[in-house]
Design an enzyme around this catalytic site. Structure first.
Site, PDB file in Angstrom:
ATOM      1  N   LYS A 198       0.836  -1.202  -0.132  1.00 28.83           N
ATOM      2  CA  LYS A 198      -0.040  -0.025  -0.076  1.00 28.83           C
ATOM      3  C   LYS A 198       0.892   1.301   0.064  1.00 28.83           C
ATOM      4  O   LYS A 198       1.806   1.255   0.697  1.00 28.83           O
ATOM      5  CB  LYS A 198      -0.828  -0.171   1.110  1.00 28.83           C
ATOM      6  CG  LYS A 198      -1.961   1.008   1.432  1.00 28.83           C
ATOM      7  CD  LYS A 198      -2.687   1.109   2.516  1.00 28.83           C
ATOM      8  CE  LYS A 198      -3.770   2.150   2.663  1.00 28.83           C
ATOM      9  NZ  LYS A 198      -4.837   2.101   3.730  1.00 28.83           N
ATOM     10  N   SER A 257      -9.773   2.396   2.745  1.00 32.12           N
ATOM     11  CA  SER A 257      -8.907   3.134   1.924  1.00 32.12           C
ATOM     12  C   SER A 257      -7.944   2.354   1.283  1.00 32.12           C
ATOM     13  O   SER A 257      -7.342   2.418   0.448  1.00 32.12           O
ATOM     14  CB  SER A 257      -8.003   3.978   2.801  1.00 32.12           C
ATOM     15  OG  SER A 257      -7.152   3.327   3.871  1.00 32.12           O
ATOM     16  N   SER A 309      -9.883  -0.105   6.982  1.00 25.01           N
ATOM     17  CA  SER A 309      -9.647   0.060   5.854  1.00 25.01           C
ATOM     18  C   SER A 309      -8.986  -1.307   5.073  1.00 25.01           C
ATOM     19  O   SER A 309      -8.481  -1.287   3.987  1.00 25.01           O
ATOM     20  CB  SER A 309      -8.514   1.287   5.497  1.00 25.01           C
ATOM     21  OG  SER A 309      -9.393   2.197   5.268  1.00 25.01           O
TER      22      SER A 309
HETATM   23  N1  GLN Z   1     -13.309   5.071   6.306  1.00 26.04           N
HETATM   24  C1  GLN Z   1     -12.676   5.197   7.452  1.00 26.04           C
HETATM   25  C2  GLN Z   1     -12.274   6.968   7.406  1.00 26.04           C
HETATM   26  O1  GLN Z   1     -12.292   7.349   6.358  1.00 26.04           O
HETATM   27  C3  GLN Z   1     -11.644   4.376   7.773  1.00 26.04           C
HETATM   28  C4  GLN Z   1     -10.293   4.458   7.023  1.00 26.04           C
HETATM   29  C5  GLN Z   1      -9.029   3.649   7.330  1.00 26.04           C
HETATM   30  O2  GLN Z   1      -9.511   2.596   8.255  1.00 26.04           O
HETATM   31  N2  GLN Z   1      -7.963   3.847   7.226  1.00 26.04           N
HETATM   32  O3  GLN Z   1     -11.458   7.267   8.483  1.00 26.04           O
END
Ligand code: GLN
Length: 489
Positions: free
Chosen positions: A75, A150, A174
């Site tokens: 990632k 994400s 995410s």
């Molecule tokens: N969707 C959540 C956010 O936007 C979690 C994102 C994540 O786990 N990095 O904060």
């Protein structure tokens, strides 16, 4: 070859059925062929082929690990020495990391071959990958649907066979949510299990890296290489790393599974509920006992998270000032202009929204009402889990309330997007480990494409081995994890 697991490919490498250079070349070609999925931000072709060559020599010399010679991808939140590390942001579009994240270092050390850096929501803020500066990654099951976020690029790469496995990070879901949307296995470890050193910070008290793979068995192999104490990360926990592959086949007879009523009520789509019902019956056939439980604070998780995560991000992202890293505006007239324009031009809309919310929640007059209050609720949520996990061995729940939604469907309404994390966010607030595994395919209506459904299994602190065992046993009697999207088989 692209539908094989780490274990299967490691066998092929050892028996010289193919070399790592051949395998790597095969994946590089596939990445080229499926560029429209936009899974990768950077492909490191030359580095990959060099690493593959070294891996082949290591395999021949007999001191290889299971990951030696296996093509993986990172990632783009993990710093990679000499390679662009963008975090999905214009702010870091020109950033070449001067060092490796510990996770990268460890996977390199195991001999894994990095194919490149994967697409993601900017600074890991998002649930659909639509906040990436590089455009959305497409869900291979249906390219008009989001892959989740994400870690969207990671899920797409594994689901479409553009990498054998990938790293992800999970602050509020995410790893698990994109894994569910794309039909792969994703594990968020206990907070502190995997080093955060060199993993660009979003919300430091919640962020945790973990594996995204084709199977629980692969997740065990990958976590083995990633986990462990790191003195460079002050929140890393000095707790022994067990052999994650050893207990994968342990019997599930007598396992107590808790189902929180709050996770199976309003908000959950019918087809997901039906698929999970079948999955849970499968566990009963394996000898598990189902116990209904109640966790009343779960409904408070989303507002609590969005105060805490935004507060932490407003502080973490203050380092991007146009001076030390990344983007700098053209011709600043003075220092204030340099700061405001660099940040104004370098960050995307969602990131700015979070910085504003976080700064507000931390400001003198509002700190007690928002941030402090959220911290108190966070404790109540942890206590709720502690209580539940004293009655049952693990908790099962949906990962997402619906199937992967359409591109653009929720971008106009941030609150709708935030609600996507209904079932994943509380786990980060408590710091617990959880895994998402493919548990069916479901279509929203007649004529619509069947999409993957995820089942979440939540365990106690450092119970990763148990989660992997429970996931693996299910994957021995079902084949949902073996399904590949149409056109990618
Ligand atoms: N969707 C959540 C956010 O936007 C979690 C994102 C994540 O786990 N990095 O904060």
């Amino acid at each position: 070859m692209h539908n094989k697991t780490i274990k299967e490919l490691a066998d092929g490498l050892r028996s010289s059925e193919f070399s790592s250079v051949e395998l790597t070349q095969y994946f590089l070609t596939r990445i080229q062929q499926h560029q429209h999925l936009n899974a990768y931000i950077t492909v490191t072709e030359d580095l990959a082929l060099q690493a593959a060559q070294v891996a082949d020599e290591r395999i021949a010399s007999g001191n290889a690990t299971l990951l030696t010679g296996i093509p993986i991808a990172q990632k783009d939140i993990f710093c990679t020495l000499g390679v662009k590390t963008s975090c999905g942001s214009k702010m870091l579009d020109n950033f070449i990391a001067p060092y490796n994240a510990t996770v990268v270092e460890k996977l390199n050390h195991a001999g894994a071959v990095m194919l490149g850096k994967l697409n993601m929501d900017e600074f890991a803020m998002g649930s659909s990958n639509e906040n990436s500066y590089y455009g959305v990654a497409k869900n291979p099951w249906n390219t008009t649907a989001v892959p989740g976020g994400s870690s969207g690029g990671s899920a797409v790469a594994v689901a479409a066979g553009l990498a054998v496995c990938a790293t992800g990070t999970d602050t509020g879901g995410s790893i698990r949510q994109p894994a569910a949307f794309c039909g792969i296995t994703g594990l968020k470890p206990t907070y502190g299990r995997v080093s955060r050193y060199g993993m660009i910070a979003y919300a430091s008290s919640l962020d945790q890296g973990g594996p995204m793979t084709r199977s629980a068995e692969d997740a065990a192999i990958m976590l083995q290489a990633m986990a462990g104490f790191d003195e460079k990360d002050s929140t890393s926990v000095d707790h022994p790393v067990p052999d994650y592959s050893q207990g994968l086949n342990s019997s599930l007879v007598g396992l107590k599974i808790g189902l929180p009523t709050e996770f199976f009520g309003e908000g959950l789509s019918r087809n997901i509920a039906t698929a999970l019902d079948i999955a849970i019956k499968e566990y009963q056939c394996l000898g598990a006992e189902i116990i209904n439980i109640s966790m009343p604070t779960l409904t408070l998780a989303i507002p609590t998270y969005y105060v805490i995560a935004s507060a932490e991000c407003s502080s973490n992202l203050s380092r991007f000032d146009g001076v030390r890293f990344g983007y700098r505006c053209e011709n600043p007239v003075d220092l204030a202009d340099l700061y405001t324009r660099s940040r104004g031009e370098g960050f995307g809309r969602e990131v700015k929204r979070r910085i504003l919310m976080g700064t507000y929640a931390l400001s003198a007059g509002y700190y007690d009402a928002y941030y402090l209050k959220a911290q108190k609720i966070r404790r109540l949520i942890s206590d709720d889990f502690k209580n539940a996990l004293s009655q049952v061995d693990v908790i099962m729940s949906p990962v997402t309330p619906t199937n992967a939604f359409g591109l653009g469907e929720k971008t106009a309404d941030p609150v709708q997007m935030y609600l996507e994390d209904l079932y994943t966010i509380a786990i980060n607030l408590a710091g617990l480990p959880a895994i998402s595994i493919p548990a069916g395919l479901s279509a929203d209506g007649e004529g619509s494409t069947p999409m993957p459904v995820g089942l979440q299994i939540i365990g106690n602190y450092f119970a990763e081995a148990k989660l992997l065992n429970i996931a693996h046993c299910y994957q021995q009697v079902t084949d949902w994890h073996r399904h590949m999207p149409n056109g990618f088989e």
